[in-house]
Design a protein around this motif. Structure first.
Motif, PDB file in Angstrom:
ATOM      1  N   THR A 149       0.828  -1.203   0.000  1.00 12.09           N
ATOM      2  CA  THR A 149       0.000   0.000   0.000  1.00 12.09           C
ATOM      3  C   THR A 149       0.863   1.252   0.000  1.00 12.09           C
ATOM      4  OG1 THR A 149      -1.731  -1.182   1.211  1.00 12.09           O
ATOM      5  CG2 THR A 149      -1.842   1.217   1.201  1.00 12.09           C
ATOM      6  N   TYR A 150       1.890   1.274   0.845  1.00  9.92           N
ATOM      7  CA  TYR A 150       2.759   2.451   0.929  1.00  9.92           C
ATOM      8  C   TYR A 150       3.513   2.677  -0.377  1.00  9.92           C
ATOM      9  CZ  TYR A 150       1.943   2.283   5.978  1.00  9.92           C
ATOM     10  OH  TYR A 150       1.361   2.272   7.230  1.00  9.92           O
ATOM     11  N   VAL A 151       3.999   1.598  -0.974  1.00 11.07           N
ATOM     12  CA  VAL A 151       4.756   1.731  -2.227  1.00 11.07           C
ATOM     13  C   VAL A 151       3.847   2.253  -3.343  1.00 11.07           C
ATOM     14  CG1 VAL A 151       5.936   0.446  -4.055  1.00 11.07           C
ATOM     15  CG2 VAL A 151       6.499   0.004  -1.658  1.00 11.07           C
ATOM     16  N   VAL A 152       2.670   1.661  -3.468  1.00 14.63           N
ATOM     17  CA  VAL A 152       1.739   2.104  -4.512  1.00 14.63           C
ATOM     18  C   VAL A 152       1.327   3.551  -4.288  1.00 14.63           C
ATOM     19  CG1 VAL A 152      -0.555   1.755  -5.521  1.00 14.63           C
ATOM     20  CG2 VAL A 152       0.880  -0.225  -4.962  1.00 14.63           C
ATOM     21  N   ALA A 153       1.034   3.916  -3.036  1.00  9.64           N
ATOM     22  CA  ALA A 153       0.649   5.299  -2.728  1.00  9.64           C
ATOM     23  C   ALA A 153       1.782   6.267  -3.067  1.00  9.64           C
ATOM     24  CB  ALA A 153       0.267   5.420  -1.253  1.00  9.64           C
ATOM     25  N   ALA A 154       3.017   5.877  -2.771  1.00 10.77           N
ATOM     26  CA  ALA A 154       4.162   6.738  -3.072  1.00 10.77           C
ATOM     27  C   ALA A 154       4.338   6.905  -4.579  1.00 10.77           C
ATOM     28  CB  ALA A 154       5.434   6.144  -2.460  1.00 10.77           C
ATOM     29  N   ILE A 155       4.177   5.821  -5.318  1.00  6.36           N
ATOM     30  CA  ILE A 155       4.296   5.891  -6.781  1.00  6.36           C
ATOM     31  C   ILE A 155       3.224   6.817  -7.353  1.00  6.36           C
ATOM     32  CG2 ILE A 155       4.020   4.576  -8.916  1.00  6.36           C
ATOM     33  CD1 ILE A 155       5.317   2.197  -7.479  1.00  6.36           C
ATOM     34  N   LEU A 156       1.991   6.671  -6.862  1.00  2.00           N
ATOM     35  CA  LEU A 156       0.910   7.522  -7.342  1.00  2.00           C
ATOM     36  C   LEU A 156       1.166   8.984  -7.007  1.00  2.00           C
ATOM     37  CD1 LEU A 156      -2.215   5.348  -6.426  1.00  2.00           C
ATOM     38  CD2 LEU A 156      -1.175   5.664  -8.683  1.00  2.00           C
ATOM     39  N   LEU A 157       1.714   9.242  -5.821  1.00  2.00           N
ATOM     40  CA  LEU A 157       2.004  10.609  -5.396  1.00  2.00           C
ATOM     41  C   LEU A 157       3.056  11.245  -6.302  1.00  2.00           C
ATOM     42  CD1 LEU A 157       1.486  12.835  -3.311  1.00  2.00           C
ATOM     43  CD2 LEU A 157       3.333  11.855  -1.931  1.00  2.00           C
ATOM     44  N   VAL A 158       4.146  10.502  -6.561  1.00  2.00           N
ATOM     45  CA  VAL A 158       5.220  11.023  -7.411  1.00  2.00           C
ATOM     46  C   VAL A 158       4.720  11.210  -8.848  1.00  2.00           C
ATOM     47  CG1 VAL A 158       7.471  10.497  -8.421  1.00  2.00           C
ATOM     48  CG2 VAL A 158       7.054  10.053  -5.993  1.00  2.00           C
ATOM     49  N   PHE A 159       4.016  10.218  -9.356  1.00  2.00           N
ATOM     50  CA  PHE A 159       3.488  10.303 -10.724  1.00  2.00           C
ATOM     51  C   PHE A 159       2.546  11.497 -10.849  1.00  2.00           C
ATOM     52  CE2 PHE A 159       1.061   9.381 -14.450  1.00  2.00           C
ATOM     53  CZ  PHE A 159       1.884   8.615 -15.267  1.00  2.00           C
ATOM     54  N   GLY A 160       1.635  11.625  -9.881  1.00  2.00           N
ATOM     55  CA  GLY A 160       0.666  12.720  -9.929  1.00  2.00           C
ATOM     56  C   GLY A 160       1.320  14.079  -9.861  1.00  2.00           C
ATOM     57  N   ALA A 161       2.310  14.227  -8.965  1.00  2.00           N
ATOM     58  CA  ALA A 161       3.005  15.511  -8.824  1.00  2.00           C
ATOM     59  C   ALA A 161       3.751  15.857 -10.110  1.00  2.00           C
ATOM     60  CB  ALA A 161       3.968  15.452  -7.647  1.00  2.00           C
ATOM     61  N   THR A 162       4.387  14.862 -10.716  1.00  2.00           N
ATOM     62  CA  THR A 162       5.128  15.087 -11.963  1.00  2.00           C
ATOM     63  C   THR A 162       4.201  15.574 -13.073  1.00  2.00           C
ATOM     64  OG1 THR A 162       6.701  13.343 -11.370  1.00  2.00           O
ATOM     65  CG2 THR A 162       6.652  14.039 -13.677  1.00  2.00           C
ATOM     66  N   VAL A 163       3.054  14.916 -13.219  1.00  2.00           N
ATOM     67  CA  VAL A 163       2.118  15.281 -14.292  1.00  2.00           C
ATOM     68  C   VAL A 163       1.531  16.670 -14.039  1.00  2.00           C
ATOM     69  CG1 VAL A 163      -0.014  14.648 -15.470  1.00  2.00           C
ATOM     70  CG2 VAL A 163       1.591  12.873 -14.789  1.00  2.00           C
ATOM     71  N   ILE A 164       1.249  17.004 -12.790  1.00  2.00           N
ATOM     72  CA  ILE A 164       0.725  18.338 -12.473  1.00  2.00           C
ATOM     73  C   ILE A 164       1.736  19.412 -12.859  1.00  2.00           C
ATOM     74  CG2 ILE A 164       0.132  19.905 -10.579  1.00  2.00           C
ATOM     75  CD1 ILE A 164      -1.242  17.549  -9.206  1.00  2.00           C
ATOM     76  N   ILE A 165       3.018  19.186 -12.517  1.00  2.00           N
ATOM     77  CA  ILE A 165       4.060  20.159 -12.872  1.00  2.00           C
ATOM     78  C   ILE A 165       4.135  20.310 -14.397  1.00  2.00           C
ATOM     79  CG2 ILE A 165       6.551  20.603 -12.839  1.00  2.00           C
ATOM     80  CD1 ILE A 165       6.616  19.143 -10.119  1.00  2.00           C
ATOM     81  N   ALA A 166       4.097  19.177 -15.117  1.00  2.00           N
ATOM     82  CA  ALA A 166       4.145  19.232 -16.581  1.00  2.00           C
ATOM     83  C   ALA A 166       2.933  19.971 -17.136  1.00  2.00           C
ATOM     84  CB  ALA A 166       4.211  17.818 -17.149  1.00  2.00           C
ATOM     85  N   ASP A 167       1.762  19.780 -16.523  1.00  2.00           N
ATOM     86  CA  ASP A 167       0.553  20.449 -16.992  1.00  2.00           C
ATOM     87  C   ASP A 167       0.612  21.963 -16.779  1.00  2.00           C
ATOM     88  OD1 ASP A 167      -0.662  18.157 -17.886  1.00  2.00           O
ATOM     89  OD2 ASP A 167      -1.741  17.770 -16.020  1.00  2.00           O
ATOM     90  N   VAL A 168       1.454  22.408 -15.860  1.00  2.00           N
ATOM     91  CA  VAL A 168       1.616  23.842 -15.610  1.00  2.00           C
ATOM     92  C   VAL A 168       2.666  24.449 -16.545  1.00  2.00           C
ATOM     93  CG1 VAL A 168       2.337  25.578 -13.922  1.00  2.00           C
ATOM     94  CG2 VAL A 168       0.864  23.690 -13.209  1.00  2.00           C
ATOM     95  N   VAL A 169       3.830  23.795 -16.651  1.00  2.00           N
ATOM     96  CA  VAL A 169       4.945  24.389 -17.405  1.00  2.00           C
ATOM     97  C   VAL A 169       4.911  24.047 -18.901  1.00  2.00           C
ATOM     98  CG1 VAL A 169       6.388  24.380 -15.338  1.00  2.00           C
ATOM     99  CG2 VAL A 169       6.556  22.478 -16.949  1.00  2.00           C
ATOM    100  N   ASN A 170       4.314  22.912 -19.257  1.00  2.00           N
ATOM    101  CA  ASN A 170       4.286  22.511 -20.670  1.00  2.00           C
ATOM    102  C   ASN A 170       3.020  21.694 -20.932  1.00  2.00           C
ATOM    103  OD1 ASN A 170       4.872  21.888 -23.317  1.00  2.00           O
ATOM    104  ND2 ASN A 170       6.652  20.613 -22.874  1.00  2.00           N
ATOM    105  N   PRO A 171       1.867  22.344 -20.921  1.00  2.00           N
ATOM    106  CA  PRO A 171       0.596  21.614 -21.029  1.00  2.00           C
ATOM    107  C   PRO A 171       0.361  21.032 -22.414  1.00  2.00           C
ATOM    108  CG  PRO A 171       0.200  23.968 -21.133  1.00  2.00           C
ATOM    109  CD  PRO A 171       1.662  23.791 -20.808  1.00  2.00           C
ATOM    110  N   VAL A 172      -0.483  20.007 -22.460  1.00  2.00           N
ATOM    111  CA  VAL A 172      -0.953  19.481 -23.739  1.00  2.00           C
ATOM    112  C   VAL A 172      -1.866  20.513 -24.373  1.00  2.00           C
ATOM    113  CG1 VAL A 172      -2.344  17.692 -24.837  1.00  2.00           C
ATOM    114  CG2 VAL A 172      -0.805  17.084 -22.959  1.00  2.00           C
ATOM    115  N   ARG A 173      -1.607  20.840 -25.623  1.00  2.00           N
ATOM    116  CA  ARG A 173      -2.407  21.823 -26.337  1.00  2.00           C
ATOM    117  C   ARG A 173      -3.228  21.127 -27.417  1.00  2.00           C
ATOM    118  NH1 ARG A 173      -0.287  26.894 -25.035  1.00  2.00           N
ATOM    119  NH2 ARG A 173       1.802  26.801 -24.107  1.00  2.00           N
ATOM    120  N   LEU A 174      -4.536  21.348 -27.377  1.00  2.00           N
ATOM    121  CA  LEU A 174      -5.426  20.712 -28.354  1.00  2.00           C
ATOM    122  C   LEU A 174      -5.512  21.503 -29.652  1.00  2.00           C
ATOM    123  CD1 LEU A 174      -8.387  19.648 -26.031  1.00  2.00           C
ATOM    124  CD2 LEU A 174      -6.324  18.365 -26.617  1.00  2.00           C
ATOM    125  N   PHE A 175      -5.247  22.799 -29.569  1.00  2.00           N
ATOM    126  CA  PHE A 175      -5.382  23.654 -30.759  1.00  2.00           C
ATOM    127  C   PHE A 175      -4.123  24.487 -30.950  1.00  2.00           C
ATOM    128  CE2 PHE A 175      -9.620  22.920 -29.046  1.00  2.00           C
ATOM    129  CZ  PHE A 175     -10.324  22.518 -30.168  1.00  2.00           C
TER     130      PHE A 175
END
Length: 423
Positions: A397-423
């Motif tokens: 549980t701790y390992v999975v939660a940590a992986i999700l936390l790191v993955f989520g934080a990384t994607v949030i940072i990417a969505d702020v500094v270099n977001p996916v653009r649809l247009f």
């Protein structure tokens, strides 16, 4: 202004989807006589709450999820003497399994309901469009070609240009199949696009200005016979997903869409049932593939934070999804807005089905394991083994939660500094 409205609306849609997911758990638990202590949307500090009966309802500061706190969800949970008759862990396995799956079922039903509503009100996209790269390069229609990125995005994304276009000027007509360009086979429309990119880039590198044309030999199949033509390719400017522009080649043609040949399939309330089922299955297949591919997409997200190109199919967080919703509203793409929300609900369902704690599927897997274990114990003349020992699952549980936390934080940072653009 429209962009901000879209961001807010999509964020609200995410919150509603999560709220209904957790409400599914709560409703199922209460229907079986379990004690629900808390039902909250969000995490972090509480900004509002109220208590009704034995349940506290509220909102927390970070709207990135939610939870439903059921007394005695596992054997590790503390409980009071007053709660003892209502513990989840003491209920039959099938009831506990229903409770764990209830939120997932709500998301699936919500996704299907959104798709059905779109089918009746507007119609659903022809799913063959998503695989255009794999279809033959058959001319469905010839078009003019916007020269610049600004021209291409003008007129609500329809583009602004004049003239017949390079394809028509080259003698191409509806039904022609382009089988080779400049000596390279173009078995599919994707092959044709790659070749045109190469021709346009080479022309631009040699000094050909945007809006000018270059000519390359091509082979066209018409009425069962091959014929050679001089294919005109226009050098155009297009916007990349990171917001920068690049020069490429275009001929001005719309590929013939397989099947009905229509961009949108239209339905009445009766035929929409089948259309919804087909489109939902299409979304489910795509969601399953995206979930399987998720680990391999992590490093490209990291690279995008430091200047790498962010691909269109990159994982996104609630921040990125809300930004996408804003773009869709800005360009008045309300149908795609609704379908994106439906996709989100299917992804929430699939993600929670992952058979690892702390996901709903992980808790469900433990319940199934208990029943399988007790079946073997019964064959050996032994009594049921009781609730699973969650202390042995805590490291997972701790390992999975940590992986999700790191993955989520990384994607949030990417969505702020270099977001996916649809247009």
């Amino acid at each position: 202004m429209a962009y901000a409205v879209g961001v807010i609306l999509f964020a609200a849609g995410i919150c509603l989807s999560i709220a209904l997911h957790e409400a599914g758990h709560m409703a199922a638990a209460k229907s079986f006589g379990m004690r629900v202590r808390r039902y909250f949307i969000g995490f972090g500090p509480t900004i509002w709450s109220t208590k009704k009966g034995h349940t506290e309802y509220g909102l927390k500061a970070v709207p990135a999820g939610g939870f439903c706190d059921i007394a005695g969800m596992t054997a590790l949970d503390d409980y009071t003497e007053d709660e003892k008759p209502y513990l989840m862990v003491d209920r039959p396995a099938w009831q506990r399994l229903v409770v764990m799956l209830a939120g997932i079922i709500v998301n699936i039903v919500l996704g299907i309901a959104i798709i059905f509503g779109v089918a009746v009100a507007h119609g659903l996209p022809n799913t063959a469009i998503s695989t255009l790269s794999d279809v033959p390069a058959v001319v469905g229609k010839t078009l003019c070609t916007p020269a610049t990125a600004a021209d291409a995005s003008a007129n609500d994304g329809e583009g602004e240009c004049t003239g017949a276009g390079p394809a028509a000027d080259s003698g191409l007509r509806e039904g022609d199949r382009i089988t080779a360009v400049d000596g390279s086979a173009t078995d599919t429309f994707g092959d044709l696009q790659e070749k045109l990119d190469a021709v346009g880039s080479a022309a631009a590198a040699s000094g050909t200005v945007t809006g000018s044309r270059t000519t390359v030999p091509a082979t066209v199949e018409r009425d069962g016979a091959d014929r050679g033509i001089d294919l005109q390719v226009e050098v155009v400017e297009r916007e990349k997903t990171d917001g920068s522009t690049t020069q490429t080649g275009a001929v001005g043609m719309q590929v013939r869409i397989p099947g009905s040949g229509e961009l949108t399939n239209h339905y009445n309330p009766v035929t929409a049932v089948g259309g919804t089922a087909d489109y939902s299955w299409y979304v489910v297949r795509g969601t399953a593939k995206a979930l399987v591919d998720l680990p391999s997409r992590y490093w490209p997200v990291v690279e995008s934070i430091f200047g790498g190109e962010r691909s269109m199919d990159s994982p996104v967080s609630v921040v990125g999804a809300s930004r996408a919703g804003g773009e869709l509203v800005k360009h008045e793409q309300w149908v795609q807005f609704a379908l994106l929300l439906a996709n989100l609900n299917f992804f929430l369902a699939a993600f929670n089905l992952v058979p690892l704690p702390p996901m709903d599927g992980g808790h469900g897997a433990v319940i199934v394991w208990e029943k399988i274990r007790d079946w073997f114990r019964k064959r050996r003349g032994l009594a049921p083994g009781g609730p699973a020992d969650y202390t042995k699952l805590l490291p997972v549980t701790y390992v999975v939660a940590a992986i999700l936390l790191v993955f989520g934080a990384t994607v949030i940072i990417a969505d702020v500094v270099n977001p996916v653009r649809l247009f």
